[in-house]
Design an enzyme around this catalytic site. Structure first.
Site, mmCIF file in Angstrom:
data_model
loop_
_atom_site.group_PDB
_atom_site.id
_atom_site.type_symbol
_atom_site.label_atom_id
_atom_site.label_comp_id
_atom_site.label_asym_id
_atom_site.label_seq_id
_atom_site.Cartn_x
_atom_site.Cartn_y
_atom_site.Cartn_z
ATOM 1 C CG ASP A 49 -9.321 -1.791 11.917
ATOM 2 O OD1 ASP A 49 -8.349 -2.453 11.489
ATOM 3 O OD2 ASP A 49 -9.671 -0.712 11.401
ATOM 4 C CD GLU B 133 -8.904 0.768 8.182
ATOM 5 O OE1 GLU B 133 -8.893 -0.256 8.904
ATOM 6 O OE2 GLU B 133 -8.287 1.808 8.476
ATOM 7 C CG HIS C 27 -6.223 -2.625 8.976
ATOM 8 N ND1 HIS C 27 -6.416 -1.441 9.651
ATOM 9 C CD2 HIS C 27 -4.876 -2.815 8.971
ATOM 10 C CE1 HIS C 27 -5.250 -0.947 10.026
ATOM 11 N NE2 HIS C 27 -4.287 -1.770 9.626
ATOM 12 C CG ASP D 152 -0.349 -0.628 2.454
ATOM 13 O OD1 ASP D 152 0.848 -0.406 2.714
ATOM 14 O OD2 ASP D 152 -1.068 -1.353 3.145
HETATM 15 C C1 F6R Z 1 1.135 -1.742 6.324
HETATM 16 C C2 F6R Z 1 -0.225 -2.241 6.346
HETATM 17 C C3 F6R Z 1 -1.012 -2.367 7.608
HETATM 18 C C4 F6R Z 1 -0.158 -2.659 8.841
HETATM 19 C C5 F6R Z 1 -1.029 -2.641 10.087
HETATM 20 C C6 F6R Z 1 -0.222 -2.875 11.346
HETATM 21 O O1 F6R Z 1 1.678 -1.761 5.033
HETATM 22 O O2 F6R Z 1 -0.743 -2.509 5.318
HETATM 23 O O3 F6R Z 1 -1.968 -3.374 7.459
HETATM 24 O O4 F6R Z 1 0.454 -3.909 8.688
HETATM 25 O O5 F6R Z 1 -1.682 -1.415 10.181
HETATM 26 O O6 F6R Z 1 0.659 -1.827 11.517
HETATM 27 P P1 F6R Z 1 1.807 -1.880 12.635
HETATM 28 O O7 F6R Z 1 2.740 -2.971 12.210
HETATM 29 O O8 F6R Z 1 2.452 -0.535 12.582
HETATM 30 O O9 F6R Z 1 1.121 -2.180 13.911
#
Ligand code: F6R
Length: 245
Positions: free
Chosen positions: A136, A143, A138, A67
């Site tokens: 959440d 989301e 994701h 992303d």
């Molecule tokens: C990042 C992504 C998100 C993260 C998730 C957890 O490229 O796509 O899904 O993996 O938000 O983020 P952290 O590792 O910072 O807790």
């Protein structure tokens, strides 16, 4: 899903890097999907070390980012492109032409997203995708409520995710509200998935995606049906699982 629980974040990161290393050794032109955020940083550090000290060769590896924030240029210190350079790409011998990212400044994100999916297919599909998980549930930035058959698309971040990511920006107001993200279906088509989760604040999401029902409310739950998913957790992230793993 195969689930492994490690005592600490350091152990989790080393185990994850070992899996990536073996995949590269088995297929030097591995198509590797990268995730950003705090969770994979230890794994990237270990992979950088493996390159430097053990000669792990990334020269034929092709990578795709999960992303990117909309409206951030590649040079923006908060762009995921910048994150990957700092955390991994600057420390290994990957070739610039083999690095693929959603462009945050693109005029038509919908057209761009379709092209990005096509590029992944043309590369033969992603062989190994690293993933974190949001509080959440994701995956990528899919989301709650994202249809599980969605492909790469423009997505709006929830308030909770914006708050979680504010730590990288200094202030919540600076976090972009939109991202281009690979969709749940695009993730589902990956050959092998390696999901990492660390810390007690992920324990609810972890229990729901592993032991709850498959639902767009927890997009990571789609992995229950995936034929080759490895989940590595530390003890804190695993603390709300009911089953024995
Ligand atoms: C990042 C992504 C998100 C993260 C998730 C957890 O490229 O796509 O899904 O993996 O938000 O983020 P952290 O590792 O910072 O807790």
């Amino acid at each position: 899903m195969k689930i492994f629980i490690k005592k600490t974040y350091e152990e989790l990161s080393k185990e994850a890097a070992e899996i990536v290393k073996k995949a590269i050794q088995a297929k030097p032109n591995l198509v590797l999907g990268l995730a950003s955020g705090g969770t994979p940083q230890g794994c990237y550090q270990e992979l950088s070390r493996m390159h430097k000290e053990e000669g792990l060769d990334f020269s034929q590896v092709i990578c795709f980012s999960l992303d990117e924030y909309l409206e951030l240029s590649f040079n923006d210190p908060n762009s995921y492109y910048h994150f990957y350079r700092e955390n991994l790409l600057n420390h290994i011998n990957i070739q610039f032409r083999n690095i693929h990212f959603p462009d945050g400044l693109v005029d038509n994100p919908t057209e761009f997203s379709a092209e990005y999916d096509k590029k992944i297919k043309e590369a033969g599909g992603i062989d190994l995708q690293l993933l974190g998980i949001g509080r959440d549930g994701h995956l990528g930035f899919n989301e709650p409520g994202t249809p599980l058959d969605a492909r790469t698309h423009l997505a709006k971040l929830t308030n909770q995710t914006i708050e979680d990511n504010a730590r990288f920006f200094g202030k919540k107001e600076y976090v972009p509200k939109f991202v281009i993200t690979i969709g749940p279906q695009t993730i589902f088509e990956v050959k092998k998935i390696l999901l990492l989760a660390s810390g007690g604040n992920k324990a609810d999401a972890v229990a729901k995606f592993i032991e709850g029902s498959i639902t767009p409310q927890i997009t990571a739950s789609i992995l229950q049906k995936h034929p080759d998913t490895i989940v590595i957790l530390d003890e804190a992230a695993a603390s709300k699982l009911k089953g024995k793993y």
